[in-house]
Design a protein around this motif. Structure first.
Motif, PDB file in Angstrom:
ATOM      1  N   ALA A 294       0.816  -1.213   0.000  1.00 20.06           N
ATOM      2  CA  ALA A 294       0.000   0.000   0.000  1.00 20.06           C
ATOM      3  C   ALA A 294       0.852   1.266   0.000  1.00 20.06           C
ATOM      4  O   ALA A 294       0.445   2.296  -0.554  1.00 20.06           O
ATOM      5  N   LEU A 295       2.034   1.184   0.605  1.00 17.87           N
ATOM      6  CA  LEU A 295       2.912   2.349   0.722  1.00 17.87           C
ATOM      7  C   LEU A 295       4.026   2.354  -0.323  1.00 17.87           C
ATOM      8  O   LEU A 295       4.985   3.110  -0.198  1.00 17.87           O
ATOM      9  N   SER A 296       3.899   1.523  -1.356  1.00 20.18           N
ATOM     10  CA  SER A 296       4.944   1.439  -2.371  1.00 20.18           C
ATOM     11  C   SER A 296       5.047   2.736  -3.164  1.00 20.18           C
ATOM     12  O   SER A 296       4.150   3.586  -3.151  1.00 20.18           O
ATOM     13  N   ARG A 297       6.135   2.881  -3.887  1.00 21.83           N
ATOM     14  CA  ARG A 297       6.477   4.133  -4.555  1.00 21.83           C
ATOM     15  C   ARG A 297       5.541   4.472  -5.721  1.00 21.83           C
ATOM     16  O   ARG A 297       5.076   3.588  -6.439  1.00 21.83           O
ATOM     17  N   THR A 298       5.318   5.755  -5.912  1.00 18.07           N
ATOM     18  CA  THR A 298       4.516   6.232  -7.050  1.00 18.07           C
ATOM     19  C   THR A 298       5.190   7.405  -7.761  1.00 18.07           C
ATOM     20  O   THR A 298       4.620   7.970  -8.699  1.00 18.07           O
ATOM     21  N   ASN A 299       6.398   7.766  -7.335  1.00 21.32           N
ATOM     22  CA  ASN A 299       7.084   8.961  -7.858  1.00 21.32           C
ATOM     23  C   ASN A 299       7.968   8.601  -9.056  1.00 21.32           C
ATOM     24  O   ASN A 299       9.179   8.451  -8.934  1.00 21.32           O
TER      25      ASN A 299
END
Length: 232
Positions: free
Chosen positions: A200-205
């Motif tokens: 759920a907290l994986s990277r999106t940048n």
């Protein structure tokens, strides 16, 4: 679905995971157009709980698989289903890996162009970290004994709903973990709730740009595949 990606050179992986020559493979070469069933590098914990880079087939074959022919379409695992689907549920519990990458390709179905043959195709994009560092894709792995008695290591990458800039191009993306999540992900003793929290907290940048339609042919390789192209 993520069906193509780019690996990094061996030295970059060794630096990133602090892996020495004794725990890495001289078999590693950089691939600019990785496709399912290719041999790819994956980071796992060995029997001494040390991080190690080993070769694996991209396309998971579960331990219990009885057929001589490996399953098809087992290179992506939807993170939302991994805990319940027979194909993935054993691996998500105790057999998690990291799949090192430089970036991945995705095709925008809302943007069509013509390829070299003049056929209309979706425009491919190359996604990468804004700082161009190594990406650690969250993966699952398995060890399977084939009909010939050989032990086959295989893996699949996890996907999630797209977020951030990626969402403008495709509705799914790989689960890519930040460095502070790696140890937790690789440890077979990590509780399920922490595993799902990491997803759920994986990277999106990430950043993305258009690349040549040549990437659509798995026979094409080379650095030119990740060079930006201009639109008409």
């Amino acid at each position: 679905m993520c069906g193509r990606y780019v690996t990094r050179e061996e030295a970059a992986m060794e630096r990133y995971w602090h892996i020495g020559a004794r725990n890495s493979g001289r078999w590693i070469r950089r691939i600019y157009n990785v496709a399912p069933t290719n041999q790819v590098p994956m980071v796992v914990l060995n029997d001494q709980a040390e991080q190690e880079v080993v070769p694996a087939r991209w396309g998971l074959i579960p331990t219990w698989w009885k057929q001589a022919k490996p399953p098809s379409l087992s290179f992506n695992a939807r993170s939302e289903e991994a805990a319940t689907k027979p194909m993935w549920r054993q691996a998500i519990r105790t057999h998690r890996c990291l799949m090192p990458a430089a970036g991945w390709y995705e095709w925008n179905e809302h943007e069509q162009v013509r390829n070299r043959a003049g056929r209309r195709v979706n425009q491919p994009y190359y996604h990468h970290a804004i700082d161009d560092q190594v990406l650690a894709i969250a993966g699952l792995w398995s060890s399977w004994i084939g009909p010939d008695g050989q032990d086959v290591l295989s893996c699949a990458l996890l996907t999630r709903d797209s977020a951030g800039p990626v969402a403008a191009i495709h509705h799914r993306m790989p689960v890519i973990l930040a460095p502070e999540q790696w140890s937790l992900w690789l440890s077979p003793s990590t509780p399920p709730e922490q595993v799902h929290s990491a997803i759920a907290l994986s990277r999106t940048n990430f950043d993305a740009y258009r690349v040549s339609t040549d990437v659509g042919d798995v026979r094409n390789q080379g650095e030119q595949l990740i060079e930006p192209v201009r639109t008409a």
